[in-house]
Design an enzyme around this catalytic site. Structure first.
Site, PDB file in Angstrom:
ATOM      1  N   TYR A  78      80.992  53.105  28.379  1.00  0.00           N
ATOM      2  CA  TYR A  78      80.652  53.538  27.016  1.00  0.00           C
ATOM      3  C   TYR A  78      79.547  54.585  27.098  1.00  0.00           C
ATOM      4  CZ  TYR A  78      79.281  53.307  22.130  1.00  0.00           C
ATOM      5  OH  TYR A  78      78.989  53.636  20.821  1.00  0.00           O
ATOM      6  N   HIS A 118      81.352  56.666  20.433  1.00  0.00           N
ATOM      7  CA  HIS A 118      81.400  56.876  18.987  1.00  0.00           C
ATOM      8  C   HIS A 118      80.747  58.211  18.666  1.00  0.00           C
ATOM      9  CE1 HIS A 118      81.907  52.447  18.750  1.00  0.00           C
ATOM     10  NE2 HIS A 118      82.513  52.711  17.605  1.00  0.00           N
TER      11      HIS A 118
END
Ligand code: ACO
Length: 161
Positions: A78, A118
Site C-alpha cells: 500500500y 488511495h
C-alpha cells in the site's frame, strides 16, 4: 559555442532516524493530512519501501509504503504517500520514486501480489501519473477522507506478475 549543460542530479536515499524530520516537513507541505507518530515509526522499518528523493542534493520528495497481508494470504503493498515539492515536479522525480517501488515489489523474495493506493478524486495529476505506470482505478471509496474535500477517493491498483 554549445550551451552550458544544466546540472541535474537525481538520487534516492534511505529514511533514517537522523533525517526523518525532513520527511515530516515534506509531508506537512505535500499532503492535507497530518500523519501520526505511528506512521513515522512504521516508515523506519519498511526498508526499501520508503525513500527520499534528492534533486542536486536537496531533499524534495518521498515515497512511503506499507506491506499488508491480505485475507487470501497474499501480500499487498500500500502506497501511503508519494509526493514531490511543487517547483520540482514534471522533472521525472515521481517516476524515479515509483519505479523504485515497483522494482522492489517485483522482487520475488518480497512476494507482493499487488500495489495499491488511495487518491482524492479531484487529483488529476496523480491519477495521470499512476495510470502512466500501469495502475487502474478499481473502485471509488465514498467519504474515505474525513477532514478534506472532496472526501471521496479512487483506489488505484497494479498487479505484480
Ligand atoms: N498532469 C498530467 N500528467 C502528469 C502530471 C500532471 N500535472 N504530473 C505527472 N504526470 C504524468 C505525466 O505522464 C508525466 O510524464 P511527462 O512529464 O513526461 O508528461 C508522468 O506522470 C511522470 O511525471 P513526474 O515528473 O515523474 O512526476 P512528478 O515528479 O511531477 O510527481 C506527483 C507526480 C507525485 C503526482 C506530484 O504531482 C505530486 O507530488 N503531487 C502532490 C502530492 C500528491 O498528490 N501525491 C499523490 C497522491 S497520494 C499517493 O500517492 C498515495
Amino acid at each position: 559555442m554549445s550551451p552550458t549543460p544544466v546540472y541535474q542530479r537525481i538520487a534516492l536515499g534511505d529514511i533514517t532516524i537522523n533525517n526523518i524530520g525532513q520527511l515530516r516537513k515534506l509531508n506537512s507541505v505535500l499532503f492535507p493530512i497530518e500523519y501520526k507518530a505511528s506512521f513515522y515509526e512504521e516508515v523506519l522499518h519498511v526498508g526499501e519501501f520508503a525513500k527520499l528523493v534528492y534533486y542536486n542534493d536537496v531533499c524534495v520528495g518521498s515515497v512511503c509504503c506499507r506491506k499488508e497481508v491480505a485475507q487470501d494470504d497474499q501480500t499487498n503493498l500500500y502506497i501511503m504517500t508519494l509526493g514531490v515539492l511543487k517547483p520540482y515536479r514534471r522533472l521525472g522525480l515521481g517516476d524515479q520514486l515509483l519505479e523504485h517501488i515497483l522494482k522492489e515489489a517485483s522482487d520475488k523474495e518480497n512476494k507482493i501480489n499487488k500495489v495499491y493506493l488511495h487518491v482524492q478524486t479531484n487529483n488529476d495529476a496523480a491519477v495521470a501519473f499512476y495510470k502512466k505506470h500501469g495502475f487502474e482505478i478499481t473502485r471509488t471509496d465514498k467519504d474515505y477522507y474525513k477532514e478534506v474535500e472532496p472526501r471521496d477517493a479512487y483506489v488505484l491498483e497494479k498487479l505484480i506478475v
